[in-house]
Design an enzyme around this catalytic site. Structure first.
Site, PDB file in Angstrom:
ATOM      1  N   SER A 119       0.826  -1.208   0.000  1.00 57.52           N
ATOM      2  CA  SER A 119       0.000   0.000   0.000  1.00 57.52           C
ATOM      3  C   SER A 119       0.856   1.254   0.000  1.00 57.52           C
ATOM      4  CB  SER A 119      -0.914   0.000   1.223  1.00 57.52           C
ATOM      5  OG  SER A 119      -0.169  -0.246   2.381  1.00 57.52           O
ATOM      6  N   HIS A 140      -3.230  -3.150  -5.719  1.00 53.88           N
ATOM      7  CA  HIS A 140      -3.563  -2.723  -4.363  1.00 53.88           C
ATOM      8  C   HIS A 140      -5.073  -2.802  -4.135  1.00 53.88           C
ATOM      9  CE1 HIS A 140      -3.718   0.547  -1.078  1.00 53.88           C
ATOM     10  NE2 HIS A 140      -3.501  -0.628  -0.550  1.00 53.88           N
ATOM     11  N   GLU A 152      -6.160  -0.607  -7.249  1.00 53.10           N
ATOM     12  CA  GLU A 152      -5.186   0.287  -7.873  1.00 53.10           C
ATOM     13  C   GLU A 152      -4.152  -0.597  -8.580  1.00 53.10           C
ATOM     14  OE1 GLU A 152      -4.955   4.238  -5.071  1.00 53.10           O
ATOM     15  OE2 GLU A 152      -4.039   2.431  -4.265  1.00 53.10           O
ATOM     16  N   ASN A 190      -4.051   6.232  -0.793  1.00 58.32           N
ATOM     17  CA  ASN A 190      -3.333   6.521   0.456  1.00 58.32           C
ATOM     18  C   ASN A 190      -2.660   7.895   0.461  1.00 58.32           C
ATOM     19  OD1 ASN A 190      -4.149   4.355   1.915  1.00 58.32           O
ATOM     20  ND2 ASN A 190      -2.389   3.066   1.385  1.00 58.32           N
TER      21      ASN A 190
END
Ligand code: CAA
Length: 292
Positions: A119, A140, A152, A190
């Site tokens: 991540s 991800h 992702e 993130n």
């Protein structure tokens, strides 16, 4: 080459979800964990999630049985040798990931794609440990994997177009919606989520409001499904700490610097829902805020 056999390494929160979704989508899945005890724990995570899906009428009992039949568990990395793709979801540690992929690189045939569910670590750093950086990609997923639709798909400067296409196709076959991101630590989600969660902790440090009130503010005021502190407990406070350290190390931007309170809570072993305590106590019917 068509992807039929999927290897999943790591069967914690994320790996178990990825394995479950792949099995439900009809792939043959080999799930690898470090030892038999951890394998059993991973199995029970998948079993519980599938039971919940049945309870929520997202899956029939027959579908559950069929999906279960697609899953094979092992504590031996060598059993991943026939995988068409290996998705890694182990701890967020570069050395551990690099060592695993070096082992897989020696083991797997030339066509096997390697994917990391990292991540926050740059995918390039892990890919560089192998001799097939062109076949290395980030995939991800989001927690809970069976419910969250996004993946992702992270392309490094070395990832080939063919690998990207196969990864996008694989993500869609899992009934997910892929977006493509370049390999910058934190990718899309993130990069936005981590400063938001850290800012909520800073608000708490400054005594702006209580844990419950900050959570209520974001659910009731903005319609977020979870407030930031429930989400911290859900993601794992240790995981958030690791991610923010990695992102701070990458960008040297104070937005990603873990606030001291985050560090203290990790030091106390309050890792969130999975350990029973985080910002909340999870032992009762409903989570109750703990003092910080
Ligand atoms: N399998 C399949 N479907 C399931 C399921 C399962 N095991 N469990 C629940 N569902 C379905 C339910 O049937 C329901 O579907 P409908 O909306 O169609 O009815 C839906 O999922 C929601 O389930 P619930 O009603 O039981 O639960 P909820 O409404 O309380 O929602 C939640 C739970 C989905 C977790 C919601 O609170 C949420 O979206 N929270 C935010 C989660 C989030 O932000 N995740 C990302 C974290 S960041 C991350 O993972 C990446 C990182 O790198 C840090």
């Amino acid at each position: 080459m068509e992807i039929r056999r999927v290897g999943v390494v790591g069967c914690g929160l994320m790996g178990s979800g990825i394995a479950e979704v792949a099995a439900k989508s009809g792939f043959d899945v080999i799930v690898c964990e470090v030892d038999d005890e951890v394998v059993e724990n991973g199995k029970s995570l998948i079993r519980k999630s599938m039971d919940r899906a049945v309870e929520k009428e997202k899956m029939t009992l027959t579908e559950q049985e069929v999906a279960w039949g697609h899953l094979h568990f092992t504590a031996e990395v060598s059993e991943l040798e026939n995988s068409d793709i290996v998705v890694e979801a182990i701890i967020e540690n570069l050395d551990a990931k690099a060592e695993l992929f070096q082992q897989l690189d020696r083991l797997c045939p030339d066509h096997t794609i390697f994917a990391s569910n990292t991540s926050s670590l740059p995918v390039t750093d892990i890919a560089a440990a192998t001799s097939r950086a062109d076949q290395f990609i980030g995939l991800h997923f989001f927690n809970p994997v069976p419910v969250m639709k996004l993946v992702e798909v992270v392309r490094t400067i070395a990832t080939s177009q063919e690998t990207l296409d196969r990864a996008l196709q694989f993500s869609r076959a899992l009934n997910k919606v892929p977006i493509t991101a370049k390999d910058n630590s934190g990718f899309v989600v993130n990069l936005l989520l981590v400063p938001y969660l850290l800012d909520a902790i800073r608000q708490l440090e400054h005594g702006v409001a209580t844990v419950e009130d900050i959570d209520a503010a974001m659910t009731l005021g903005l319609g977020y499904p979870m407030g930031p502190f429930i989400l911290c407990d859900f993601v794992g406070i240790d995981t958030l700490y690791q991610i923010s350290e990695i992102m701070f190390d990458e960008y040297r931007d104070p937005r990603y610097a873990p606030p001291p309170l985050l560090k203290r809570i990790v030091t106390m072993g309050r890792f969130g829902q999975k350990s029973g305590k985080g910002f909340y106590d999870w032992s009762g019917e409903k989570p109750t805020a703990l003092s910080v």
